[in-house]
Scaffold this motif. Sequence first.
Motif, PDB file in Angstrom:
ATOM      1  N   MET A 181       0.447  -1.018  -0.106  1.00 15.47           N
ATOM      2  CA  MET A 181      -0.224   0.230  -0.263  1.00 15.47           C
ATOM      3  C   MET A 181       1.284   1.108   0.280  1.00 15.47           C
ATOM      4  O   MET A 181       1.583   1.144   0.932  1.00 15.47           O
ATOM      5  CB  MET A 181      -0.691   0.002   1.365  1.00 15.47           C
ATOM      6  N   SER A 182       0.704   2.171  -1.309  1.00 15.52           N
ATOM      7  CA  SER A 182       1.370   3.262  -1.041  1.00 15.52           C
ATOM      8  C   SER A 182       0.756   4.580  -0.004  1.00 15.52           C
ATOM      9  O   SER A 182      -0.810   4.234   0.596  1.00 15.52           O
ATOM     10  CB  SER A 182       1.051   3.917  -2.666  1.00 15.52           C
ATOM     11  N   PRO A 183       1.782   4.966   0.802  1.00  7.06           N
ATOM     12  CA  PRO A 183       0.864   6.609   1.248  1.00  7.06           C
ATOM     13  C   PRO A 183       0.089   6.950   0.686  1.00  7.06           C
ATOM     14  O   PRO A 183      -1.451   7.298   1.278  1.00  7.06           O
ATOM     15  CB  PRO A 183       2.173   7.156   0.927  1.00  7.06           C
ATOM     16  N   ALA A 184      -0.399   7.222  -0.149  1.00  7.92           N
ATOM     17  CA  ALA A 184      -1.681   7.487  -1.410  1.00  7.92           C
ATOM     18  C   ALA A 184      -2.828   6.582  -1.022  1.00  7.92           C
ATOM     19  O   ALA A 184      -4.072   7.331  -0.769  1.00  7.92           O
ATOM     20  CB  ALA A 184      -1.305   7.899  -2.764  1.00  7.92           C
ATOM     21  N   GLU A 185      -2.387   5.498  -0.985  1.00  4.32           N
ATOM     22  CA  GLU A 185      -3.601   5.033  -1.160  1.00  4.32           C
ATOM     23  C   GLU A 185      -4.020   4.556   0.156  1.00  4.32           C
ATOM     24  O   GLU A 185      -4.601   4.762   0.751  1.00  4.32           O
ATOM     25  CB  GLU A 185      -3.099   3.406  -2.187  1.00  4.32           C
ATOM     26  N   ALA A 186      -3.073   4.761   1.422  1.00  2.00           N
ATOM     27  CA  ALA A 186      -3.229   5.614   2.815  1.00  2.00           C
ATOM     28  C   ALA A 186      -4.199   5.646   3.246  1.00  2.00           C
ATOM     29  O   ALA A 186      -4.990   6.363   3.875  1.00  2.00           O
ATOM     30  CB  ALA A 186      -2.260   5.150   4.119  1.00  2.00           C
ATOM     31  N   VAL A 187      -3.770   7.431   2.746  1.00  2.00           N
ATOM     32  CA  VAL A 187      -4.667   8.484   2.674  1.00  2.00           C
ATOM     33  C   VAL A 187      -6.246   8.149   2.379  1.00  2.00           C
ATOM     34  O   VAL A 187      -6.687   8.343   3.224  1.00  2.00           O
ATOM     35  CB  VAL A 187      -4.211  10.084   1.614  1.00  2.00           C
ATOM     36  N   ALA A 188      -6.022   7.379   0.883  1.00  2.00           N
ATOM     37  CA  ALA A 188      -7.299   7.541   0.733  1.00  2.00           C
ATOM     38  C   ALA A 188      -8.362   6.039   1.930  1.00  2.00           C
ATOM     39  O   ALA A 188      -9.510   6.968   1.875  1.00  2.00           O
ATOM     40  CB  ALA A 188      -7.628   6.689  -1.088  1.00  2.00           C
ATOM     41  N   ALA A 189      -7.495   5.573   1.792  1.00  2.00           N
ATOM     42  CA  ALA A 189      -8.443   4.217   3.175  1.00  2.00           C
ATOM     43  C   ALA A 189      -9.133   4.517   4.379  1.00  2.00           C
ATOM     44  O   ALA A 189      -9.763   5.076   4.142  1.00  2.00           O
ATOM     45  CB  ALA A 189      -7.611   3.471   3.549  1.00  2.00           C
ATOM     46  N   ALA A 190      -7.674   6.118   4.793  1.00  2.00           N
ATOM     47  CA  ALA A 190      -8.365   6.677   6.106  1.00  2.00           C
ATOM     48  C   ALA A 190      -9.103   7.546   6.200  1.00  2.00           C
ATOM     49  O   ALA A 190      -9.977   7.465   6.844  1.00  2.00           O
ATOM     50  CB  ALA A 190      -6.535   7.428   6.873  1.00  2.00           C
ATOM     51  N   ASN A 191      -9.205   8.333   4.842  1.00  2.00           N
ATOM     52  CA  ASN A 191     -10.640   9.106   4.906  1.00  2.00           C
ATOM     53  C   ASN A 191     -11.822   8.972   4.418  1.00  2.00           C
ATOM     54  O   ASN A 191     -12.701   9.470   4.730  1.00  2.00           O
ATOM     55  CB  ASN A 191      -9.705   9.715   3.614  1.00  2.00           C
ATOM     56  N   ASP A 192     -11.615   7.445   4.695  1.00  2.00           N
ATOM     57  CA  ASP A 192     -12.944   6.850   4.220  1.00  2.00           C
ATOM     58  C   ASP A 192     -13.050   5.823   5.620  1.00  2.00           C
ATOM     59  O   ASP A 192     -14.072   4.421   5.528  1.00  2.00           O
ATOM     60  CB  ASP A 192     -13.404   6.032   2.660  1.00  2.00           C
ATOM     61  N   ASN A 193     -12.250   5.474   6.316  1.00  2.00           N
ATOM     62  CA  ASN A 193     -11.915   4.871   7.514  1.00  2.00           C
ATOM     63  C   ASN A 193     -12.069   3.376   7.825  1.00  2.00           C
ATOM     64  O   ASN A 193     -12.959   2.492   7.802  1.00  2.00           O
ATOM     65  CB  ASN A 193     -13.332   5.037   8.428  1.00  2.00           C
ATOM     66  N   SER A 194     -10.929   2.475   5.864  1.00  2.00           N
ATOM     67  CA  SER A 194     -11.115   1.515   5.565  1.00  2.00           C
ATOM     68  C   SER A 194     -10.215   0.822   5.875  1.00  2.00           C
ATOM     69  O   SER A 194      -9.315  -0.120   5.903  1.00  2.00           O
ATOM     70  CB  SER A 194     -11.414   1.098   4.429  1.00  2.00           C
ATOM     71  N   LEU A 195      -9.366   1.513   6.908  1.00  2.00           N
ATOM     72  CA  LEU A 195      -7.675   0.937   7.526  1.00  2.00           C
ATOM     73  C   LEU A 195      -7.509   1.200   9.235  1.00  2.00           C
ATOM     74  O   LEU A 195      -7.833   2.177   8.799  1.00  2.00           O
ATOM     75  CB  LEU A 195      -6.927   1.682   6.648  1.00  2.00           C
TER      76      LEU A 195
END
Length: 108
Positions: free
Chosen positions: A1-15
């Motif tokens: 998972m890239s940092p950008a993917e982590a940002v997106a996932a954190a924004n939708d509370n999926s990680l």
Amino acid sequence: MSPAEAVAAANDNSLTLIDVREQAEVAMTGKAKGAIHVPLSRLRDMADPRHPDFDDAFRQTGPIALYCASGGRSQTALGLLQQLGYGDLHNIGGLGHWVQAGGAIEPA
């Protein structure tokens, strides 16, 4: 998972996002928005369901992304969580990587 993917996932509370830096570091810089602060020195106790200091945040079944200042301690944390039986773990590097990917910072 890239940092950008982590940002997106954190924004939708999926990680679950975990900051494993020490308290003084977090106090100086803040932490990634939505991150749980669990210093590496306390991670084993707080992530082990058999330990009295177990943190319910580790009950989440989705992916877990870890970061520190540069990625070294978060890699150690990833190995520790693997030993405890966790899966779907991702080292996204350091707080700077989070910021470069568009992630927000919040006070500690």
